[in-house]
Motif scaffolding. Structure first.
Motif, mmCIF file in Angstrom:
data_model
loop_
_atom_site.group_PDB
_atom_site.id
_atom_site.type_symbol
_atom_site.label_atom_id
_atom_site.label_comp_id
_atom_site.label_asym_id
_atom_site.label_seq_id
_atom_site.Cartn_x
_atom_site.Cartn_y
_atom_site.Cartn_z
ATOM 1 N N UNK A 136 1.149 -1.096 -0.504
ATOM 2 C CA UNK A 136 -0.033 -0.321 0.139
ATOM 3 C C UNK A 136 0.894 0.993 -0.186
ATOM 4 N N UNK A 137 1.540 1.420 1.065
ATOM 5 C CA UNK A 137 2.334 2.432 0.645
ATOM 6 C C UNK A 137 3.753 2.334 -0.489
ATOM 7 N N UNK A 138 4.299 1.550 -0.960
ATOM 8 C CA UNK A 138 5.160 1.876 -2.889
ATOM 9 C C UNK A 138 4.121 2.011 -3.160
ATOM 10 N N UNK A 139 2.820 1.959 -3.595
ATOM 11 C CA UNK A 139 1.368 2.273 -4.493
ATOM 12 C C UNK A 139 1.142 4.350 -4.247
ATOM 13 N N UNK A 140 0.644 3.518 -3.391
ATOM 14 C CA UNK A 140 0.578 5.498 -2.921
ATOM 15 C C UNK A 140 1.572 5.748 -3.079
ATOM 16 N N UNK A 141 3.057 6.102 -2.892
ATOM 17 C CA UNK A 141 3.791 7.222 -3.225
ATOM 18 C C UNK A 141 4.572 6.873 -4.811
ATOM 19 N N UNK A 187 21.248 1.691 -6.100
ATOM 20 C CA UNK A 187 19.179 1.474 -6.136
ATOM 21 C C UNK A 187 18.293 1.132 -5.076
ATOM 22 N N UNK A 188 19.138 -0.111 -4.432
ATOM 23 C CA UNK A 188 18.125 -0.908 -2.991
ATOM 24 C C UNK A 188 17.858 0.420 -1.788
ATOM 25 N N UNK A 189 18.763 1.201 -1.649
ATOM 26 C CA UNK A 189 19.189 1.846 -0.916
ATOM 27 C C UNK A 189 18.016 3.003 -1.410
ATOM 28 N N UNK A 190 18.039 3.562 -2.204
ATOM 29 C CA UNK A 190 17.336 4.902 -2.711
ATOM 30 C C UNK A 190 15.992 4.154 -2.218
ATOM 31 N N UNK A 191 15.597 3.370 -3.038
ATOM 32 C CA UNK A 191 13.927 2.615 -2.856
ATOM 33 C C UNK A 191 13.843 3.199 -1.061
ATOM 34 N N UNK A 192 14.515 2.176 -0.365
ATOM 35 C CA UNK A 192 14.526 1.816 0.962
ATOM 36 C C UNK A 192 14.326 2.915 2.051
ATOM 37 N N UNK A 193 15.168 4.266 1.557
ATOM 38 C CA UNK A 193 14.732 5.336 2.183
ATOM 39 C C UNK A 193 13.830 6.633 1.660
ATOM 40 N N UNK A 194 13.646 6.201 0.974
ATOM 41 C CA UNK A 194 12.554 6.918 0.349
ATOM 42 C C UNK A 194 10.534 5.866 0.510
ATOM 43 N N UNK A 195 11.321 4.914 1.061
ATOM 44 C CA UNK A 195 9.819 3.969 1.092
ATOM 45 C C UNK A 195 10.021 4.162 2.787
ATOM 46 N N UNK A 196 11.347 4.076 3.844
ATOM 47 C CA UNK A 196 11.411 4.561 4.763
ATOM 48 C C UNK A 196 10.610 6.587 5.523
ATOM 49 N N UNK A 197 10.263 7.239 4.556
ATOM 50 C CA UNK A 197 10.354 8.046 4.891
ATOM 51 C C UNK A 197 8.923 8.444 4.500
ATOM 52 N N UNK A 198 7.779 7.820 4.548
ATOM 53 C CA UNK A 198 6.471 6.687 4.592
ATOM 54 C C UNK A 198 6.173 5.782 5.481
ATOM 55 N N UNK A 199 7.140 5.434 6.318
ATOM 56 C CA UNK A 199 6.812 4.649 6.900
ATOM 57 C C UNK A 199 6.389 5.123 8.437
ATOM 58 N N UNK A 200 5.335 4.128 9.130
ATOM 59 C CA UNK A 200 4.542 4.076 10.481
ATOM 60 C C UNK A 200 5.537 4.224 11.226
ATOM 61 N N UNK A 201 6.625 2.672 11.143
ATOM 62 C CA UNK A 201 6.772 2.423 12.267
ATOM 63 C C UNK A 201 7.489 1.415 11.226
ATOM 64 N N UNK A 202 8.815 0.868 12.192
ATOM 65 C CA UNK A 202 9.576 -0.543 11.353
ATOM 66 C C UNK A 202 9.666 -1.649 12.575
ATOM 67 N N UNK A 203 9.478 -2.630 12.452
ATOM 68 C CA UNK A 203 9.883 -3.911 13.179
ATOM 69 C C UNK A 203 10.409 -4.590 12.373
ATOM 70 N N UNK A 204 11.411 -4.654 13.853
ATOM 71 C CA UNK A 204 12.532 -5.905 13.354
ATOM 72 C C UNK A 204 12.249 -7.065 14.096
ATOM 73 N N UNK A 205 13.121 -8.526 13.411
ATOM 74 C CA UNK A 205 12.452 -9.647 14.773
ATOM 75 C C UNK A 205 13.845 -10.019 15.040
ATOM 76 N N UNK A 206 13.724 -11.241 15.706
ATOM 77 C CA UNK A 206 15.229 -11.785 16.377
ATOM 78 C C UNK A 206 15.586 -13.109 15.623
#
Length: 131
Positions: free
Chosen positions: A41-46, A58-77
């Protein structure tokens, strides 16, 4: 062979904490798209996509731009990706005449992300030096 297998404690980082967590987000979590899940949804919306014609980062460019719109980050163990850092065919191993230009592009994208979460790049550099 050297490989990269990294896990982080399970936790949720809400957007309001992104600025305080910048050293972790920029230095530890790294902007690679490897081992990450992204909400469609975030990818499509933005209208986010991996830039074409960029041979490295290119992956860093995508990831940083994605994070600019993310409401949270979840990490797992759990380790969900195994990266072979010594593979000679890896894009990160190749020399490019425009390497500095590519690095400047990534730095600009990184600064754009930092500003989007209310952080300041000089402050981040000081925090990273202290760690």
């Amino acid at each position: 062979n050297k490989s990269f297998d990294k896990t982080y404690p399970e936790h949720v980082i809400p957007r309001q904490d992104f600025a305080d967590k910048l050293p972790f987000l920029v230095n530890e979590l790294y902007a690679s798209a490897c081992g990450k899940l992204f909400h469609t949804q975030i990818v499509r919306e933005h209208k986010l996509s991996f830039p074409t014609g960029v041979p490295w980062g290119e992956d860093a460019t995508f990831s940083y731009r994605y994070l600019s719109h993310a409401s949270s980050i979840v990490t797992t163990g759990h380790c969900v990706y195994h990266y072979d850092m010594m593979r000679e065919s890896s894009a990160t191993k190749k020399y490019r005449e425009n390497q500095n230009q590519l690095a400047e592009h990534l730095l600009a994208v990184q600064k754009e992300f930092i500003a989007s979460v209310g952080g300041a790049y000089p402050l981040l550099l000081r925090k990273l030096e202290q760690e």
